[in-house]
Structures are given as C-alpha cells and as structure tokens.
Design a protein around this motif. Structure first.
Motif, PDB file in Angstrom:
ATOM      1  N   LEU A 128       0.819  -1.211   0.000  1.00 50.92           N
ATOM      2  CA  LEU A 128       0.000   0.000   0.000  1.00 50.92           C
ATOM      3  C   LEU A 128       0.852   1.261   0.000  1.00 50.92           C
ATOM      4  O   LEU A 128       0.518   2.255  -0.656  1.00 50.92           O
ATOM      5  CB  LEU A 128      -0.916  -0.008   1.227  1.00 50.92           C
ATOM      6  CG  LEU A 128      -1.879   1.164   1.379  1.00 50.92           C
ATOM      7  CD1 LEU A 128      -2.893   1.178   0.238  1.00 50.92           C
ATOM      8  CD2 LEU A 128      -2.598   1.080   2.723  1.00 50.92           C
ATOM      9  N   GLY A 129       1.962   1.222   0.733  1.00 53.01           N
ATOM     10  CA  GLY A 129       2.813   2.402   0.807  1.00 53.01           C
ATOM     11  C   GLY A 129       3.373   2.814  -0.530  1.00 53.01           C
ATOM     12  O   GLY A 129       3.591   4.012  -0.780  1.00 53.01           O
ATOM     13  N   PHE A 130       3.625   1.849  -1.397  1.00 49.16           N
ATOM     14  CA  PHE A 130       4.136   2.176  -2.733  1.00 49.16           C
ATOM     15  C   PHE A 130       3.040   2.697  -3.648  1.00 49.16           C
ATOM     16  O   PHE A 130       3.232   3.678  -4.374  1.00 49.16           O
ATOM     17  CB  PHE A 130       4.795   0.933  -3.347  1.00 49.16           C
ATOM     18  CG  PHE A 130       5.403   1.191  -4.707  1.00 49.16           C
ATOM     19  CD1 PHE A 130       6.666   1.732  -4.823  1.00 49.16           C
ATOM     20  CD2 PHE A 130       4.696   0.897  -5.874  1.00 49.16           C
ATOM     21  CE1 PHE A 130       7.223   1.975  -6.076  1.00 49.16           C
ATOM     22  CE2 PHE A 130       5.236   1.145  -7.122  1.00 49.16           C
ATOM     23  CZ  PHE A 130       6.514   1.685  -7.225  1.00 49.16           C
ATOM     24  N   TYR A 131       1.862   2.053  -3.612  1.00 47.97           N
ATOM     25  CA  TYR A 131       0.832   2.369  -4.611  1.00 47.97           C
ATOM     26  C   TYR A 131      -0.105   3.508  -4.233  1.00 47.97           C
ATOM     27  O   TYR A 131      -0.675   4.156  -5.119  1.00 47.97           O
ATOM     28  CB  TYR A 131       0.029   1.096  -4.934  1.00 47.97           C
ATOM     29  CG  TYR A 131       0.828   0.172  -5.811  1.00 47.97           C
ATOM     30  CD1 TYR A 131       1.004   0.450  -7.156  1.00 47.97           C
ATOM     31  CD2 TYR A 131       1.478  -0.927  -5.282  1.00 47.97           C
ATOM     32  CE1 TYR A 131       1.782  -0.357  -7.963  1.00 47.97           C
ATOM     33  CE2 TYR A 131       2.263  -1.748  -6.078  1.00 47.97           C
ATOM     34  CZ  TYR A 131       2.413  -1.454  -7.418  1.00 47.97           C
ATOM     35  OH  TYR A 131       3.211  -2.244  -8.207  1.00 47.97           O
ATOM     36  N   ARG A 132      -0.282   3.765  -2.941  1.00 49.58           N
ATOM     37  CA  ARG A 132      -1.235   4.805  -2.545  1.00 49.58           C
ATOM     38  C   ARG A 132      -0.938   6.168  -3.171  1.00 49.58           C
ATOM     39  O   ARG A 132      -1.842   6.796  -3.733  1.00 49.58           O
ATOM     40  CB  ARG A 132      -1.264   4.914  -1.019  1.00 49.58           C
ATOM     41  CG  ARG A 132      -2.013   6.117  -0.467  1.00 49.58           C
ATOM     42  CD  ARG A 132      -3.528   6.021  -0.702  1.00 49.58           C
ATOM     43  NE  ARG A 132      -4.126   5.070   0.212  1.00 49.58           N
ATOM     44  CZ  ARG A 132      -5.424   4.779   0.200  1.00 49.58           C
ATOM     45  NH1 ARG A 132      -6.237   5.359  -0.690  1.00 49.58           N
ATOM     46  NH2 ARG A 132      -5.920   3.896   1.040  1.00 49.58           N
ATOM     47  N   PRO A 133       0.297   6.681  -3.127  1.00 48.53           N
ATOM     48  CA  PRO A 133       0.545   8.002  -3.724  1.00 48.53           C
ATOM     49  C   PRO A 133       0.256   8.047  -5.215  1.00 48.53           C
ATOM     50  O   PRO A 133      -0.312   9.032  -5.719  1.00 48.53           O
ATOM     51  CB  PRO A 133       2.028   8.251  -3.438  1.00 48.53           C
ATOM     52  CG  PRO A 133       2.332   7.392  -2.254  1.00 48.53           C
ATOM     53  CD  PRO A 133       1.493   6.168  -2.439  1.00 48.53           C
ATOM     54  N   TYR A 134       0.635   6.997  -5.930  1.00 49.05           N
ATOM     55  CA  TYR A 134       0.357   6.953  -7.366  1.00 49.05           C
ATOM     56  C   TYR A 134      -1.150   6.888  -7.632  1.00 49.05           C
ATOM     57  O   TYR A 134      -1.664   7.551  -8.538  1.00 49.05           O
ATOM     58  CB  TYR A 134       1.029   5.735  -8.000  1.00 49.05           C
ATOM     59  CG  TYR A 134       2.531   5.832  -8.129  1.00 49.05           C
ATOM     60  CD1 TYR A 134       3.118   6.780  -8.960  1.00 49.05           C
ATOM     61  CD2 TYR A 134       3.365   4.969  -7.435  1.00 49.05           C
ATOM     62  CE1 TYR A 134       4.501   6.859  -9.102  1.00 49.05           C
ATOM     63  CE2 TYR A 134       4.745   5.042  -7.559  1.00 49.05           C
ATOM     64  CZ  TYR A 134       5.308   5.993  -8.386  1.00 49.05           C
ATOM     65  OH  TYR A 134       6.668   6.079  -8.516  1.00 49.05           O
ATOM     66  N   ALA A 135      -1.837   6.059  -6.842  1.00 54.74           N
ATOM     67  CA  ALA A 135      -3.277   5.910  -7.034  1.00 54.74           C
ATOM     68  C   ALA A 135      -3.999   7.218  -6.727  1.00 54.74           C
ATOM     69  O   ALA A 135      -4.892   7.648  -7.475  1.00 54.74           O
ATOM     70  CB  ALA A 135      -3.808   4.786  -6.153  1.00 54.74           C
ATOM     71  N   ASP A 136      -3.631   7.875  -5.628  1.00 55.66           N
ATOM     72  CA  ASP A 136      -4.288   9.124  -5.249  1.00 55.66           C
ATOM     73  C   ASP A 136      -4.062  10.217  -6.288  1.00 55.66           C
ATOM     74  O   ASP A 136      -4.913  11.103  -6.471  1.00 55.66           O
ATOM     75  CB  ASP A 136      -3.770   9.602  -3.888  1.00 55.66           C
ATOM     76  CG  ASP A 136      -4.255   8.734  -2.736  1.00 55.66           C
ATOM     77  OD1 ASP A 136      -5.169   7.910  -2.965  1.00 55.66           O
ATOM     78  OD2 ASP A 136      -3.731   8.881  -1.617  1.00 55.66           O
ATOM     79  N   ALA A 137      -2.930  10.153  -6.976  1.00 58.00           N
ATOM     80  CA  ALA A 137      -2.613  11.158  -7.993  1.00 58.00           C
ATOM     81  C   ALA A 137      -3.152  10.782  -9.369  1.00 58.00           C
ATOM     82  O   ALA A 137      -2.968  11.532 -10.338  1.00 58.00           O
ATOM     83  CB  ALA A 137      -1.105  11.365  -8.072  1.00 58.00           C
ATOM     84  N   GLY A 138      -3.820   9.623  -9.476  1.00 59.70           N
ATOM     85  CA  GLY A 138      -4.370   9.194 -10.755  1.00 59.70           C
ATOM     86  C   GLY A 138      -3.310   8.860 -11.785  1.00 59.70           C
ATOM     87  O   GLY A 138      -3.546   8.970 -12.998  1.00 59.70           O
ATOM     88  N   GLN A 139      -2.142   8.395 -11.325  1.00 61.29           N
ATOM     89  CA  GLN A 139      -1.030   8.173 -12.240  1.00 61.29           C
ATOM     90  C   GLN A 139      -0.924   6.741 -12.754  1.00 61.29           C
ATOM     91  O   GLN A 139      -0.174   6.480 -13.698  1.00 61.29           O
ATOM     92  CB  GLN A 139       0.277   8.568 -11.554  1.00 61.29           C
ATOM     93  CG  GLN A 139       0.374  10.062 -11.256  1.00 61.29           C
ATOM     94  CD  GLN A 139       1.508  10.399 -10.323  1.00 61.29           C
ATOM     95  OE1 GLN A 139       1.967   9.565  -9.549  1.00 61.29           O
ATOM     96  NE2 GLN A 139       1.975  11.634 -10.382  1.00 61.29           N
TER      97      GLN A 139
END
Length: 455
Positions: A128-139
């Motif tokens: 989750l720590g890796f993917y959350r920022p990318y997911a929240d930014a729609g990347q």
C-alpha cells in the motif's frame, strides 16, 4: 510514498547487474475496446494453451505489433529479456527498455511520473505504501477489468499487495520466501528434510558444529539489511497468528514479549557466527557458504540459485525456522518482490495494457521461473513447473506462508519511518550489542507509533 525498500532491492539490483532495472488520460471504455484485438494472444498463453506452442498467437500478431513500441523501465536486465521472450513468441508489441540503477530507480520513476514523462510500463514494488501516492494522484491504470487473468491466476494476498481501495494497480511478479539455507555437504543431516525439530536443537547442533572451527551461521552485519531476513524468518514460526493480527489492528505492539523474543533469538545466533561478523558483508556471506568455509544462514528465495551459480555442485539444505516445541507449526515469511504497472498517461497505453495482460498468464510465469530462477506470484493452480531442486524446495516451503505479514510491503511500510527502514538498523544494533532486544523493539515501536495508530 513510503520509505523505499532500498536494502535488499539495492543488493538484488547489483547482483542482477553483475550477471548481465506522464499526456493522454486513460478511459476504461476506450482501453477495453482498443485491446480487444489481442485476445487471441492472451488465449494462446492461457491455462488451456500449451506453454510450448506460442505460435497459436501469430494470427493476431499484426494488430498488436501495430501498437508501436512500449517504453519499459526496470532495474534488472533479466526483466527485459523476459518481456523480449514473450514478445518474440507473440511478435509484438515491441519493447523500448530503459534499465536504471536499482539505487536510483524508485526516485527516477516517481519524479518522471509526477512530470507526466513516465514510462508506459514499469517494474513496481509492492504494498500500500508504494501504490497509494500513485493511485491518489491518478497516475496508474487500474487493471481489474483490463486484465481478466488477474483474478484467476493470482492469490488474493498477491493482489492485495498491488491494490488500493479495491483497485488493482499492477500485475504481481514474483514472491520471496525466507528460509534457512545450509551447505549440506558441510553440515550433513540435521534431523531430516525439515532440519532440527526445535530451536533448541538447532542451537545445540550449531554449538557442536562450531567446535570444528567452522562458523555455523554467517551474518552480514555490516550491510544491515540482510539481518531483517533472519528476524522475519524466525518470527514467521514464533509469532502467533493472533499476535500478528493484533499488531496490524494496533492492539499489540512490537515492544511486547513475542517480538522481543524473536530479537533475542537473533542475538543468540551471534555465538555461532563467524569471527568478525560485525564487518561481514553480503558478498562474504555468499562466498563462504558457496565455498564450503561456513555452514549457512537464513535468507531469501533468490540466494539458493545464486549460490549454485557460484558452485554448480553445491547441494543445499533448506528449511523453515523450527518451533520451540517439537511438532509445532512452522511458517514462512514472505513478500511480493516486484510488479508490472501501467502508467495511466502512457504514450502507448494500448501496448502497455497488452503486455500487462501477457504478464498475467501462466506462460509468462513459466518463462520467469525458467529464465530468472524465481517463483512466480501465481496461485497453486497456475504455478510454473519447477525443475531446479533448490527452487522446487522453495516452492514447497511456500505452501506454509504466514496468513498475514507485518514485514516488508505490509501496512507498516505505508508510512515514514517504515518497518523496512526501522528493522535493519535495529537488528544490527542487537547483534553488535549496541541495543538489547527490548530496547531495539522499543525503538521500532516508537518509530511506527509516530504515524501508525496503536491503542
């Protein structure tokens, strides 16, 4: 993103190098339509198809090749070779690879994605720590509906490692399983295929063995990161499942007796380690075990293959950490060690999705095992056939995975400081005598409590 898993991955990247690492907004309906033309290729690599007969996909190759080259970033040359093979079998789409140093890779991807200049497809981490920022930014592109083989070919734990709020953002690649690894010619029989019956038996055997003047356990203490594999391996058997569940719920703490006991066992191993282990490195560890000047250690699933590449005649003794009571349950620590993620703003979105779909097939998993000597993260019904004896043993041990993990890429890796940044130096301080097991556990708990909610 969380603290990157730089320790083992940096070393893994270095080891691989020795042997050979954002403008269009995605619309699911558009992608579903545009990738429909590759269905014949996917079917050719599906469970019903023969992995040795990829020519069945050739009829659909032209439409896929027309998608143009896919920009692919990784930190390992073997990943490029892997995709080149599956692309060669399906004749497209072409790959435009970039291999970056493992120590720079995460930062390179993060910066490029933030600037809309990222690759079409890249090797990601897990958790989750890796993917959350990318997911929240729609990347990143959610793959739930675009890669149907995900639900069929991967266990829920693997998909959880690449998901945020129910959306799967990458195809899992491989799984790493922690285990004791000994040079069998050096140690002989230690109590059958599963090793000593109890932890006390293991220590007693090591004490007798050490009288020969040869180290029983090799510790790579200078590098620090290898020590967390020993902690995780011991903890898998020692920590009750209920305690780990309570840890994740914030109802238990790392400073509690069960985890302190694990760190004490790590400390106990120092009496069986090589002279000067405080300065020992990963390279020292590998050379001494492969060369027969030390008995063994505890490490990840890639190590047996690397040892046997150094010494092809090496026979290994692999087993899980023994319990305190004879007949007790043994469990294996694990983490998912790689994924294939699609940039939501990829220049060649269609081609990237096509390759993501191929990476979720049994054929791709078989190629990964054959070419890289690692275990694909696929479910038991789609696991590749394994012929290498060390890898086959790892796959056998993987049937005893812990139900929940507190270690790398777990919920404790989703913030800063993460378990992956706290554990290695704490373990290093324990084996060098700078911290007691209790003090080290307190340090880990205090660091995590700055952001993780404990009751």
């Amino acid at each position: 993103m969380a603290e990157p898993s730089s320790g083992p991955d940096e070393q893994l990247g270095r080891e691989w190098d020795r042997r050979t690492f954002l403008k269009r907004t995605a619309q699911a309906s558009v992608v579903l339509g545009s990738v429909a033309g590759v269905s014949a290729i996917i079917q050719a690599c599906s469970p019903a198809a023969s992995p040795s007969a990829p020519s069945a996909a050739a009829s659909a190759a032209a439409s896929v090749a027309a998608l143009g080259p896919v920009d692919f970033w990784t930190y390992r040359q073997p990943d490029v070779d892997l995709f080149d093979t599956i692309i060669g079998e399906t004749e497209g789409p072409d790959l435009n690879p970039t291999i970056a140093p493992a120590t720079e890779f995460d930062a390179k991807v993060l910066t490029s994605m933030q600037g809309d200049q990222g690759p079409d497809l890249f090797r990601g981490r897990a958790g989750l720590g890796f993917y959350r920022p990318y997911a929240d930014a729609g990347q990143l592109l959610a793959l739930n509906d675009l890669v149907p083989d995900l639900q069929t070919n991967f266990p829920a734990s693997a998909l959880d490692a690449t998901s945020v709020d129910g959306k799967i953002y990458a195809v899992p690649a491989n799984i790493d399983v922690t285990q004791f690894i000994f040079n069998k010619k050096v140690v002989g029989d230690m109590g059958g295929p599963d090793g000593p019956a109890t932890w006390q038996d293991l220590i007693a055997f090591g004490q007798d063995f050490s009288k020969s003047g040869m180290p029983f356990i090799v510790l790579a203490t200078k590098d620090a990161w290898p020590l967390q594999f020993i902690v995780a391996g011991i903890a898998a058997t020692d920590l009750p499942d209920s305690y780990v569940a309570d840890l994740l719920d914030g109802k238990a703490k790392f400073s509690d007796p069960p985890f302190v006991g694990v760190l004490q066992k790590l400390k106990d191993l120092t009496a069986l380690a090589q002279p000067g282990f405080e300065a020992g490195t990963y390279d020292d560890l590998m050379a001494s075990i492969a060369g027969g000047t030390a008995a063994g250690t505890m490490f990840g699933a890639w190590v047996p293959g690397d040892l046997r590449k150094t010494n092809p005649d090496l026979e290994l003794y692999q087993f899980l950490s023994p319990p305190d009571q004879s007949g007790g349950k043994r469990q294996a620590a694990f983490f998912y060690d790689g994924t294939w993620a699609v940039n939501a703003k990829a220049k060649n979105l269609d081609g990237a999705v096509a390759l993501a779909r191929l990476s979720a097939t049994p054929r791709f998993g078989q190629l990964m095992t054959d070419q890289q000597g690692i275990i694909a993260a696929m479910g038991i019904n789609t696991n590749p056939t394994v012929s290498d004896p060390s890898l086959a043993r790892t796959q056998e041990l993987a049937q005893s995975l812990v139900p929940k993990t507190w270690w790398q890429f777990s919920a404790f890796d989703a913030g800063n400081p993460s378990i992956n940044s706290l554990l290695p130096p704490a373990a290093q301080a324990v084996v060098t005598g700078q911290l007691t097991p209790q003090a080290a556990a307190d340090h880990i708990q205090k660091g995590l409590a700055t952001w993780y909610k404990f009751s």
